[in-house]
Design a protein around this motif. Structure first.
Motif, short mmCIF file in Angstrom:
data_model
loop_
_atom_site.label_atom_id
_atom_site.label_comp_id
_atom_site.label_asym_id
_atom_site.label_seq_id
_atom_site.Cartn_x
_atom_site.Cartn_y
_atom_site.Cartn_z
N VAL A 115 -15.25 -5.52 -3.46
CA VAL A 115 -15.16 -6.46 -2.35
C VAL A 115 -13.69 -6.65 -2.00
CG1 VAL A 115 -15.65 -8.78 -1.50
CG2 VAL A 115 -17.27 -7.65 -3.05
N ARG A 116 -13.28 -6.10 -0.87
CA ARG A 116 -11.90 -6.30 -0.40
C ARG A 116 -11.81 -7.57 0.44
NH1 ARG A 116 -8.66 -4.22 4.13
NH2 ARG A 116 -6.47 -4.22 3.47
N ASP A 163 0.83 -1.21 0.00
CA ASP A 163 0.00 0.00 0.00
C ASP A 163 0.86 1.26 0.00
OD1 ASP A 163 -2.33 -1.47 0.04
OD2 ASP A 163 -2.63 -1.32 2.21
N ALA A 164 2.06 1.14 0.60
CA ALA A 164 2.96 2.31 0.69
C ALA A 164 3.93 2.39 -0.47
CB ALA A 164 3.74 2.27 2.01
N ILE A 204 -24.60 -7.76 4.06
CA ILE A 204 -24.31 -6.73 5.07
C ILE A 204 -22.94 -6.15 4.77
CG2 ILE A 204 -23.76 -6.36 7.51
CD1 ILE A 204 -26.02 -8.15 8.25
N VAL A 205 -22.87 -4.83 4.75
CA VAL A 205 -21.61 -4.13 4.48
C VAL A 205 -21.03 -3.65 5.80
CG1 VAL A 205 -20.51 -2.21 3.28
CG2 VAL A 205 -22.42 -3.44 2.20
N MET A 206 -19.76 -3.94 6.02
CA MET A 206 -19.04 -3.48 7.21
C MET A 206 -17.79 -2.73 6.79
SD MET A 206 -19.10 -6.59 10.00
CE MET A 206 -20.60 -7.00 10.90
N GLU A 235 -11.49 1.14 1.41
CA GLU A 235 -11.60 2.60 1.44
C GLU A 235 -11.92 3.17 0.07
OE1 GLU A 235 -8.90 6.45 2.91
OE2 GLU A 235 -8.18 4.39 3.17
N GLY A 236 -12.97 4.02 0.03
CA GLY A 236 -13.33 4.72 -1.20
C GLY A 236 -13.99 3.86 -2.26
#
Length: 524
Positions: free
Chosen positions: A453-454, A264-265, A495-497, A473-474
């Motif tokens: 979907v992550r 990610d970085a 259900i979205v969390m 995110e996003g």
């Protein structure tokens, strides 16, 4: 044998080679194999002065550091038992572990010694060592141990002598205490050496303590990440990326959440490695694909194992054929690869939660599932733990076949016609209802191929089959109808969390009991 002989051998063969490297810049420290041996001998000499004798237990609350491995080496030399609870599990977990086995001494930094005031189970520990450079009341300073007379001889141990005591998470009951003997540690070192192709001279960025111990036994230089590893998914990637640039490690091993954090970085974070061995959690095809795309010249090795048996199986991304990728994405399970050479692996009908055995060889063979049939994964071998401390936990996880002890992993899987293992999920997460039986991984793997979907979790809650989606995110999650059209398994509700609960240790396995509790609150 005393497994400390493996460390002594490296001190003899490559005394000036770096064994452990930690820190950066002005705080960078290097400990050679000769220095590791000398410091361990002097620490063992101090332990002898304290009349800590073979079989006594020393609680280690020290993070991964040079001091941790000097302490482990000293305990092995002395024939003592290193007790290592999971620091990420919190204060009550440490207290529960100390109730299982009362330590005779403890070693740790100042924060650990604060627990002596807060945890009653530590009040009775008679001997304490602080690894801080500053004095801690009631504790011997670690730095003074270097002035002690070295204990150059090794304690007289055998394959059955206890060496290392670790604990399960205790999420479903009191933590079980896994006792690794000197013989087991030696067998585990050999299994990891062969499975990971370890060789002297390699430089490894190690995030898993048992991998670092195998490195020291084989003569690798180990770089210890300059971050707090209690939460791999939340580490600050900058210090680690700096170490990668400066130390140029050739290989690394850790949780998939740790490497996702690095990527990610910095999209090129994995390109400097020859091999990335990742495990401690299921490797879904989207994660494996991300690693492969980020470092196409690097061997990405997915390692399957557990506290009681590490490693069990492994597969490299270049061994995964196009048909395998398709099968995983379409819900065939997660390919874990062939079992390692030292492991016997079978699939039994899933009776998780009910004790089984003992069996004769003929009875056992008759009960084993045929190729392609799902069931619970059971293993045996020299590096598979035969039992827990005082037998607590053996009834539900161990059984005998003509006197050979087998371990029930609690995982479900199947073997294909090439003898490769495919993972289907935890046995306790199996879904049984009037629409059939299914394990979660196949559905979750297929769901993760959808845009938006992550992470995904497939569960039964109050009689409904529910797909829980973490979009990331996003990102916007797919509609319920889109999910239903994509999956071959029924879905009653989506259900979205923002964040699906995961395990504390690796931050990558879905914590199904915690998820159920969250759904209870959400759907009340």
């Amino acid at each position: 044998m005393n497994v400390a002989q493996l460390l002594q051998r490296q001190a003899d063969e490559r005394p000036d080679a770096p064994a452990l490297i930690e820190g950066r810049g002005d705080d960078r420290r290097v400990c050679t194999f000769a220095e590791l041996d000398d410091r361990a001998a002097r620490a063992a000499g101090w332990m002898a002065e304290q009349e800590l004798d073979s079989g006594d237990t020393v609680l280690l609350l020290q993070p991964m550091s040079i001091e941790l491995y000097v302490a482990v080496a000293a305990l092995l030399r002395r024939g003592l038992v290193a007790m290592v609870p999971d620091a990420s599990a919190g204060r009550e977990h440490i207290a529960a572990c100390c109730r299982r086995r009362t330590p005779d001494a403890m070693i740790g930094p100042p924060k650990a010694h604060l627990l002596r005031l807060l945890v009653p189970e530590l009040w009775r520990v008679p001997t304490a060592v602080s690894t801080s450079r500053w004095p801690v009341p009631g504790a011997t300073r670690w730095a003074t141990l270097k002035d002690r007379e070295p204990q150059n001889s090794l304690a007289d141990t055998n394959d059955e002598t206890p060496a290392l005591l670790t604990f399960t998470s205790g999420s479903t009951g009191p933590p079980k205490a896994a006792v690794r003997t000197h013989g087991h540690l030696h067998a585990q070192y050999e299994a990891l050496r062969d499975a990971l192709s370890l060789a002297p001279g390699q430089v490894d960025l190690a995030t898993l303590p048992i991998f670092a111990l195998a490195n020291l036994a084989e003569g690798l230089s180990t770089v210890l990440p300059d971050v707090n590893l209690r939460r791999p998914a939340a580490v600050d990637p900058k210090p680690v990326l700096s170490q990668i640039r400066d130390e140029r490690p050739t290989r690394t091993g850790g949780s998939p959440a740790f490497y996702e954090r690095l990527l990610d970085a910095d999209a090129d974070a994995l390109t400097t490695f020859d091999c990335v061995a990742t495990g401690g959690a299921p490797l879904f095809p989207d994660t494996l694909q991300r690693f492969r795309d980020a470092a196409p010249e690097t061997t990405i090795l997915a390692v399957y194992g557990s506290t009681e048996a590490e490693p069990i199986a492994h597969v490299a991304t270049d061994e995964i054929r196009a048909a395998d990728w398709t099968a995983m994405r379409e819900g065939a399970g997660l390919l874990a690869g062939p079992p390692v050479d030292d492991v016997e692996l079978r699939i039994l009908p899933d009776r998780w939660g009910t004790p089984i055995g003992p069996f004769s060889e003929e009875e056992f063979d008759a009960r084993c599932c045929s190729v392609g049939t799902p069931g619970e994964i059971v293993v045996a071998g020299p590096h598979v733990l035969p039992g827990y401390l005082e037998g607590v936990g053996d009834e539900e996880t161990k059984f005998a076949v003509d006197g050979t002890r087998w371990h029930r992993t609690g995982d479900a899987g199947r073997l294909d016609d090439e003898g490769r293992l495919w993972l289907l999920g935890r046995c306790h997460a199996r879904i049984d209802d009037d629409r059939g039986t299914i394990y979660p991984f196949p559905v979750e793997s297929a769901a993760r191929t959808l845009s938006g979907v992550r992470f995904a979790a497939y569960v039964v809650h109050r009689g409904d089959r529910v797909i829980v989606v973490e979009p990331g995110e996003g990102r916007s999650p797919p509609s319920l109808q889109r999910i239903r059209d994509h999956l071959s398994s029924p879905v009653d509700e989506q259900i979205v969390m923002d964040s699906i609960p995961v395990d504390r240790r690796h931050n990558a396995k879905i914590d199904y009991p915690a998820l159920t509790a969250a759904l209870d609150r959400r759907r009340s």
